[in-house]
Design a protein around this motif. Structure first.
Motif, PDB file in Angstrom:
ATOM      1  N   ALA A   1       0.813  -1.216   0.000  1.00  0.00           N
ATOM      2  CA  ALA A   1       0.000   0.000   0.000  1.00  0.00           C
ATOM      3  C   ALA A   1       0.842   1.259   0.000  1.00  0.00           C
ATOM      4  O   ALA A   1       0.300   2.359  -0.056  1.00  0.00           O
ATOM      5  N   THR A   2       2.186   1.119   0.074  1.00  0.00           N
ATOM      6  CA  THR A   2       3.050   2.300   0.128  1.00  0.00           C
ATOM      7  C   THR A   2       2.873   3.148  -1.126  1.00  0.00           C
ATOM      8  O   THR A   2       2.553   4.348  -1.051  1.00  0.00           O
ATOM      9  N   ASP A   3       3.079   2.559  -2.280  1.00  0.00           N
ATOM     10  CA  ASP A   3       2.938   3.300  -3.534  1.00  0.00           C
ATOM     11  C   ASP A   3       1.493   3.726  -3.748  1.00  0.00           C
ATOM     12  O   ASP A   3       1.227   4.806  -4.299  1.00  0.00           O
ATOM     13  N   GLN A   4       0.564   2.868  -3.303  1.00  0.00           N
ATOM     14  CA  GLN A   4      -0.845   3.220  -3.460  1.00  0.00           C
ATOM     15  C   GLN A   4      -1.187   4.456  -2.643  1.00  0.00           C
ATOM     16  O   GLN A   4      -1.899   5.346  -3.114  1.00  0.00           O
ATOM     17  N   ARG A   5      -0.672   4.513  -1.408  1.00  0.00           N
ATOM     18  CA  ARG A   5      -0.935   5.685  -0.570  1.00  0.00           C
ATOM     19  C   ARG A   5      -0.341   6.938  -1.209  1.00  0.00           C
ATOM     20  O   ARG A   5      -0.953   8.005  -1.199  1.00  0.00           O
ATOM     21  N   ARG A   6       0.862   6.788  -1.764  1.00  0.00           N
ATOM     22  CA  ARG A   6       1.464   7.942  -2.437  1.00  0.00           C
ATOM     23  C   ARG A   6       0.622   8.366  -3.635  1.00  0.00           C
ATOM     24  O   ARG A   6       0.386   9.556  -3.865  1.00  0.00           O
ATOM     25  N   ALA A   7       0.154   7.358  -4.409  1.00  0.00           N
ATOM     26  CA  ALA A   7      -0.660   7.672  -5.581  1.00  0.00           C
ATOM     27  C   ALA A   7      -1.982   8.312  -5.168  1.00  0.00           C
ATOM     28  O   ALA A   7      -2.462   9.246  -5.821  1.00  0.00           O
ATOM     29  N   GLU A   8      -2.562   7.821  -4.064  1.00  0.00           N
ATOM     30  CA  GLU A   8      -3.810   8.407  -3.591  1.00  0.00           C
ATOM     31  C   GLU A   8      -3.613   9.846  -3.159  1.00  0.00           C
ATOM     32  O   GLU A   8      -4.469  10.713  -3.406  1.00  0.00           O
ATOM     33  N   ALA A   9      -2.491  10.106  -2.519  1.00  0.00           N
ATOM     34  CA  ALA A   9      -2.204  11.484  -2.094  1.00  0.00           C
ATOM     35  C   ALA A   9      -2.057  12.406  -3.305  1.00  0.00           C
ATOM     36  O   ALA A   9      -2.577  13.528  -3.323  1.00  0.00           O
TER      37      ALA A   9
END
Length: 644
Positions: free
Chosen positions: A425-433
């Motif tokens: 979820a690290t990259d996903q959280r960055r993408a969501e931000a």
């Protein structure tokens, strides 16, 4: 001439002749007495036979000791009675004794086997013979001779055999398996009902005595001919060797075939081979089940291969662990990539080498891991946040994972495995931000664009107002004022739409309420009352002409219903699953005499706009006197959306 003894010669000759006849008669009488004694001795000595004689009328005239022992009546009791007393009441009612005597009289003898009765009323089964008695000299019919022998044990034995055969026949006929026997030449000697049914025979007689190989067993499953000398059934009948054949074809009388499995065993009697018996079953259902199983297995293999391909290529980590041991059964490449190392040793102990940390910083114990909880306790874990040091607890890089684990249960409900899915979820959280930031920027941009459009429309409305004030002709001034008001309405509609959270649909109830608030600001002396069902959702393309139409109807009411400049206008909005109904009513001066909206539309821009909006919406507009005032009712089909 006189005889010296004192008589004539003729007289002497006559005396000699009479003496000779008397001597002959005495000799015959003696012979008859000896014959009668011999006959009586023979009859009385036949102790196993009941022998008695009757006259022509059936009345008993003699009764031997064997009859007394077998039937129970003594000779004095029997002689003089009718012979029918030895018959059962049922046979007496049928005149069976008379029928026997008639048979003996006509044919010389009558044989039978039937039940007879004793003096005490008990029954016994006897074989009987009745013969006609004739006079030895004249040959005249003088009576009957009856001979009985007790055959009860043999009869009971025969009955047991028949009952056994009947039970055997019933057993054979109730069996779903086909059964038939052949002699050493291959001719059918016995078959059951299943045999007849499977092959299409109507009667057992149609099959018995026939060599059926060329009818029911003439070909192999592949179509090759099947010579009789190669047939296992005929071979067993010749050699005595048993056989079991798992997959051949039998043929019905109509030429159709069915697959069979059959067993053949020899028949021996007193050590001599008599033939063979064949038991067979129709394996059509088994064949179909085998084909279905093969197809199912093929589908299962395909589905398994597809599932393995999906697991291998999935963009998330997937593991399957055995329960309760926790032994890894499946782990895909993405899982190895995400955790940065191989799954480790056997069982749950391998989790000791993993580097998972709770969001609050606590390290994961072995029992904390979602896979362990699902495999051991049957828990369902959904998107649990996990901080993980990729590559092991000593690594510096920490990744945020989302882990879900589900137990797999067997038919008894016991947990047999746990399937775990986890994603980085690290990259996903960055993408969501980043996405949130872009959405916020887009919203700001849209707000700025909408603000500029609104200001531009307000500028146009202002210019139209200046033009109206500069006009000297009242009609021109009124036209500019109407145009200014309509542009202002369009600006208000635009402002309301861009503030909606949904682009494709509009909450019509709230949309009209907000629009009426803006209209009230332009006419503070008037009263606007809005009644609307909550949450009437319609497409945006339908909401815009509805809003403009409502604006025209309300502003017309302000202008024409209340010449003095003050009054109430009521707006009522209702909707069903199929229709939307909008009503605008006032309590003013009412409609002019002979008012016709269609005729008014020819000269008035407002009425032309109203009629245009009605046509655009595909509805109808009903105009009527409200007494006092006027009422306009719009009815249109509902274009999508839903009623909340």
């Amino acid at each position: 001439m006189r005889d010296p003894s004192g008589g004539t010669a003729a007289a002497r000759q006559q005396r000699d002749s009479e003496a000779s006849r008397i001597a002959t008669l005495e000799t015959e009488v003696a012979r008859l007495r000896r014959s009668e004694a011999h006959y009586r001795t023979m009859v009385e000595s036949a102790g196993d036979f009941a022998i008695f004689t009757t006259g022509l009328d059936g009345v008993i005239t003699s009764w031997n000791p064997g009859a007394e022992r077998l039937l129970g009546w003594s000779e004095p009791e029997a002689v003089g009675q009718h012979a029918c007393m030895t018959f059962t009441p049922a046979d007496q009612a049928r005149a069976a004794c008379d029928a026997e005597m008639r048979g003996a009289r006509e044919d010389g003898r009558a044989e039978d086997e039937r039940w007879h009765v004793r003096k005490d009323g008990s029954r016994f089964w006897a074989s009987g013979l009745m013969m006609r008695l004739q006079d030895d000299v004249t040959g005249a019919h003088v009576g009957y001779l009856k001979i009985l022998r007790d055959r009860t044990p043999q009869h009971e034995a025969n009955e047991r055999v028949r009952e056994s055969e009947a039970r055997l026949r019933l057993l054979l006929n109730s069996s779903g398996e086909g059964f038939y026997a052949v002699d050493r030449e291959g001719a059918t000697t016995l078959c059951n009902a299943a045999f007849l049914r499977m092959f299409g025979f109507v009667r057992e007689e149609d099959a018995l005595g026939r060599k059926l190989h060329d009818i029911i067993h003439h070909s192999h499953p592949d179509g090759r001919g099947y010579p009789a000398h190669e047939c296992p059934i005929y071979r067993t009948a010749q050699t005595g060797d048993s056989a079991h054949v798992e997959d051949e074809m039998f043929f019905r009388l109509d030429g159709t075939s069915f697959p069979v499995e059959y067993w053949v065993h020899p028949i021996f009697r007193d050590g001599t081979l008599q033939g063979a018996v064949c038991t067979f079953i129709d394996i059509t259902g088994r064949k179909q089940a085998e084909r279905a199983l093969q197809e199912s297995q093929a589908r299962l293999r395909l589905e398994r291969e597809m599932l393995n391909a999906v697991i291998r290529q999935a963009p998330v980590g997937i593991t399957i662990a055995e329960a309760p041991s926790g032994r890894a059964i499946v782990i895909n490449d993405k899982a190895v990539e995400l955790i940065g190392h191989a799954p480790g040793g056997e069982g749950v102990e391998r989790y000791k080498s993993f580097g998972a940390v709770h969001p609050d910083g606590r390290p994961y114990a072995v029992g904390d891991y979602p896979t362990v909880r699902a495999a051991r306790d049957g828990q369902v874990i959904e998107r649990e946040a996990m901080l993980y040091r990729r590559g092991g607890p000593d690594q510096a890089e920490v990744r945020q994972l989302e882990v879900s684990s589900t137990p797999v249960r067997d038919e008894t409900g016991a947990v047999v495995a746990a399937v775990t899915v986890f994603a980085d979820a690290t990259d996903q959280r960055r993408a969501e931000a980043v996405l949130r930031e872009r959405v916020e920027q887009q919203a700001i941009l849209m707000g700025e664009v909408s603000h500029r459009v609104k200001n531009s429309l307000a500028l146009v409305a202002g210019l139209l107002g200046l033009q109206a004030r500069a006009a000297t002709d009242p009609a021109v001034r009124a036209a500019f004022e109407d145009a200014r008001a309509r542009v202002g309405t369009i600006a208000q509609v635009h402002d309301q739409l861009w503030r909606q959270t949904q682009v494709e649909t509009v909450d019509l109830s709230q949309f009209l309420k907000d629009l009426c608030v803006k209209l009230k600001e332009t006419a503070p002396n008037h009263t606007l009352v809005v009644e609307a069902n909550p949450s009437i959702v319609v497409p945006t393309d339908q909401a815009i002409p509805l809003g403009l139409l409502a604006n025209e109807l309300v502003t017309n009411a302000f202008k024409y219903a209340y010449p003095d400049g003050a009054g109430e206008v009521r707006i009522v909005l209702h909707a069903s699953a199929e229709r939307v109904r909008l009503e605008v009513a006032d309590r003013g001066v009412g409609l002019p005499d002979g008012f016709d909206l269609a005729q008014s539309a020819k000269g008035s821009l407002g009425t032309r706009l109203i009629n245009g909006f009605v046509r655009q919406l595909g509805g109808t507009l009903e105009v009527s006197d409200a007494g006092p005032g006027a009422r306009f009712v719009l009815d249109i089909p509902r274009a999508g959306g839903k009623q909340g």
